[in-house]
Scaffold this active site. Structure first.
Site, PDB file in Angstrom:
ATOM      1  N   LYS A  13      42.964  38.858  31.020  1.00 56.93           N
ATOM      2  CA  LYS A  13      41.537  39.284  31.214  1.00 56.93           C
ATOM      3  C   LYS A  13      41.058  40.404  30.645  1.00 56.93           C
ATOM      4  O   LYS A  13      40.133  40.506  30.138  1.00 56.93           O
ATOM      5  CB  LYS A  13      41.480  39.274  32.784  1.00 56.93           C
ATOM      6  CG  LYS A  13      41.698  37.849  33.409  1.00 56.93           C
ATOM      7  CD  LYS A  13      41.769  38.180  35.024  1.00 56.93           C
ATOM      8  CE  LYS A  13      42.444  39.198  35.625  1.00 56.93           C
ATOM      9  NZ  LYS A  13      43.986  38.850  35.477  1.00 56.93           N
ATOM     10  N   ARG A  88      38.074  38.577  43.361  1.00 57.76           N
ATOM     11  CA  ARG A  88      39.821  38.070  43.700  1.00 57.76           C
ATOM     12  C   ARG A  88      39.689  37.034  44.641  1.00 57.76           C
ATOM     13  O   ARG A  88      41.038  36.829  45.098  1.00 57.76           O
ATOM     14  CB  ARG A  88      40.634  39.191  43.641  1.00 57.76           C
ATOM     15  CG  ARG A  88      41.264  39.378  42.190  1.00 57.76           C
ATOM     16  CD  ARG A  88      42.261  40.477  42.407  1.00 57.76           C
ATOM     17  NE  ARG A  88      43.375  40.511  41.847  1.00 57.76           N
ATOM     18  CZ  ARG A  88      43.427  41.220  40.501  1.00 57.76           C
ATOM     19  NH1 ARG A  88      42.441  41.949  40.019  1.00 57.76           N
ATOM     20  NH2 ARG A  88      44.468  41.217  39.651  1.00 57.76           N
ATOM     21  N   ARG A 127      54.180  44.391  29.164  1.00 59.79           N
ATOM     22  CA  ARG A 127      53.138  45.058  29.098  1.00 59.79           C
ATOM     23  C   ARG A 127      53.191  46.600  29.284  1.00 59.79           C
ATOM     24  O   ARG A 127      54.112  47.203  29.991  1.00 59.79           O
ATOM     25  CB  ARG A 127      52.231  44.671  30.391  1.00 59.79           C
ATOM     26  CG  ARG A 127      50.999  45.409  30.378  1.00 59.79           C
ATOM     27  CD  ARG A 127      49.847  44.925  31.280  1.00 59.79           C
ATOM     28  NE  ARG A 127      50.065  44.438  32.471  1.00 59.79           N
ATOM     29  CZ  ARG A 127      49.189  43.933  33.299  1.00 59.79           C
ATOM     30  NH1 ARG A 127      48.104  43.662  32.605  1.00 59.79           N
ATOM     31  NH2 ARG A 127      49.218  43.648  34.575  1.00 59.79           N
ATOM     32  N   ARG A 160      53.663  49.531  34.581  1.00 63.09           N
ATOM     33  CA  ARG A 160      53.329  49.686  35.777  1.00 63.09           C
ATOM     34  C   ARG A 160      54.393  49.539  36.900  1.00 63.09           C
ATOM     35  O   ARG A 160      55.150  48.316  36.824  1.00 63.09           O
ATOM     36  CB  ARG A 160      52.133  48.923  35.840  1.00 63.09           C
ATOM     37  CG  ARG A 160      50.886  49.560  35.366  1.00 63.09           C
ATOM     38  CD  ARG A 160      49.607  48.456  35.198  1.00 63.09           C
ATOM     39  NE  ARG A 160      49.308  47.625  36.279  1.00 63.09           N
ATOM     40  CZ  ARG A 160      48.463  46.756  36.281  1.00 63.09           C
ATOM     41  NH1 ARG A 160      47.540  46.602  35.142  1.00 63.09           N
ATOM     42  NH2 ARG A 160      48.378  45.833  37.349  1.00 63.09           N
ATOM     43  N   ARG A 171      52.462  38.876  43.083  1.00 62.91           N
ATOM     44  CA  ARG A 171      51.053  38.922  42.670  1.00 62.91           C
ATOM     45  C   ARG A 171      50.700  37.637  42.284  1.00 62.91           C
ATOM     46  O   ARG A 171      49.414  37.078  42.333  1.00 62.91           O
ATOM     47  CB  ARG A 171      51.257  39.807  41.524  1.00 62.91           C
ATOM     48  CG  ARG A 171      51.136  41.083  42.189  1.00 62.91           C
ATOM     49  CD  ARG A 171      51.267  42.194  40.761  1.00 62.91           C
ATOM     50  NE  ARG A 171      50.088  42.407  40.146  1.00 62.91           N
ATOM     51  CZ  ARG A 171      50.174  42.600  38.967  1.00 62.91           C
ATOM     52  NH1 ARG A 171      51.503  43.225  38.215  1.00 62.91           N
ATOM     53  NH2 ARG A 171      49.152  42.727  38.027  1.00 62.91           N
TER      54      ARG A 171
END
Ligand code: ADP
Ligand code: ADP
Ligand code: ZN
Length: 213
Positions: A13, A88, A127, A160, A171
């Site tokens: 996204k 969300r 990531r 992260r 998540r």
């Protein structure tokens, strides 16, 4: 042009939202980036949000909605925006819908970047994020020019805390329970468009440009 990006954590996204923002000249608004900036600056909001983020849970709606409504009231949003990571939950979507309706306005497109869970877990481990400027990299797919350093601002890149595999699983559960129902919400409003998020990011973007025109 008012656009919402939907999709699982790590679907791409943010990557696509940044490209949309650049091509169409609208601000990219990421609630995750706003929370991370607050955590970095040690604000009260940041400390509160961190409690949830570290566990892979959603920050409560009251807090999130307030931040988002303040942000879209800014002057730079008058010609539109691309929302990345908001809404969300159904209550968040309803508040946004109500606020826009009161202004005689609406969301033009909700773009669902579709990526199966198996691909997500792999992607997230690779990531790397810059907490200074919000840039995102991937150790295989989008490596920075010099390892561990942000191309844009020279700061150190990090994995992260919430991108560690245990938290990613939480998540994904949260996504399926609380966020996926938004696909039906925006389908009913007639603005949902889905794109295949498993292909190369340039091809994902081409599919989005096809939709936006
Ligand atoms: P989101 O904002 O949905 O959490 P990101 O845009 O941060 O997702 O992307 C998650 C990770 O996957 C990042 O490391 C990013 O560089 C990488 N990525 C994004 N799009 C693709 C793609 N189409 N193919 C492979 N990797 C991608
Ligand atoms: P990703 O797209 O990779 O899941 P984000 O940066 O969008 O990551 O979000 C990181 C975290 O910030 C989420 O897991 C959640 O804890 C919090 N967050 C971001 N946006 C929202 C939102 N709209 N509602 C509740 N929590 C949010
Ligand atoms: Zn940076």
């Amino acid at each position: 042009m008012k656009i919402i990006m939907l999709g699982a954590p790590g679907a791409g996204k943010g990557t696509q939202a940044k490209m949309i923002a650049e091509k169409y000249g609208v601000p990219h608004i990421s609630t995750g980036d706003i929370f991370r900036a607050n955590i970095k600056n040690g604000t009260e909001l940041g400390m509160e949000a961190k409690k949830y983020m570290d566990q892979g849970l959603l920050v409560p709606d009251e807090l999130t909605v307030k931040i988002l409504l303040d942000r879209v009231a800014n002057e730079d949003c008058k010609n539109g925006y691309v929302l990345d990571g908001f809404p969300r939950t159904i209550p968040q979507a309803e508040v946004l819908d109500k606020a826009l309706t009161e202004l005689g306005d609406k969301i033009d497109y909700a773009i669902d970047v579709d990526v199966p869970d198996e691909n997500i877990v792999k992607r997230m481990g690779g990531r790397r994020a810059c907490l200074s400027c919000g840039a995102t990299y991937h150790i295989e797919h989008v490596p920075p020019k010099s390892e561990g350093i942000c191309d844009k601002c020279g700061q150190e890149l990090v994995l992260r805390d919430d991108d560690k595999p245990e938290t990613v699983k939480n998540r994904l559960n949260v996504y399926h329970e609380q966020t996926q129902p938004l696909i039906e919400f925006y389908t009913k409003k007639g603005v949902l468009k889905a794109v295949d998020g498993t292909v190369d990011m340039k091809d994902v973007f081409a599919a989005i440009v096809e939709i936006l025109g």
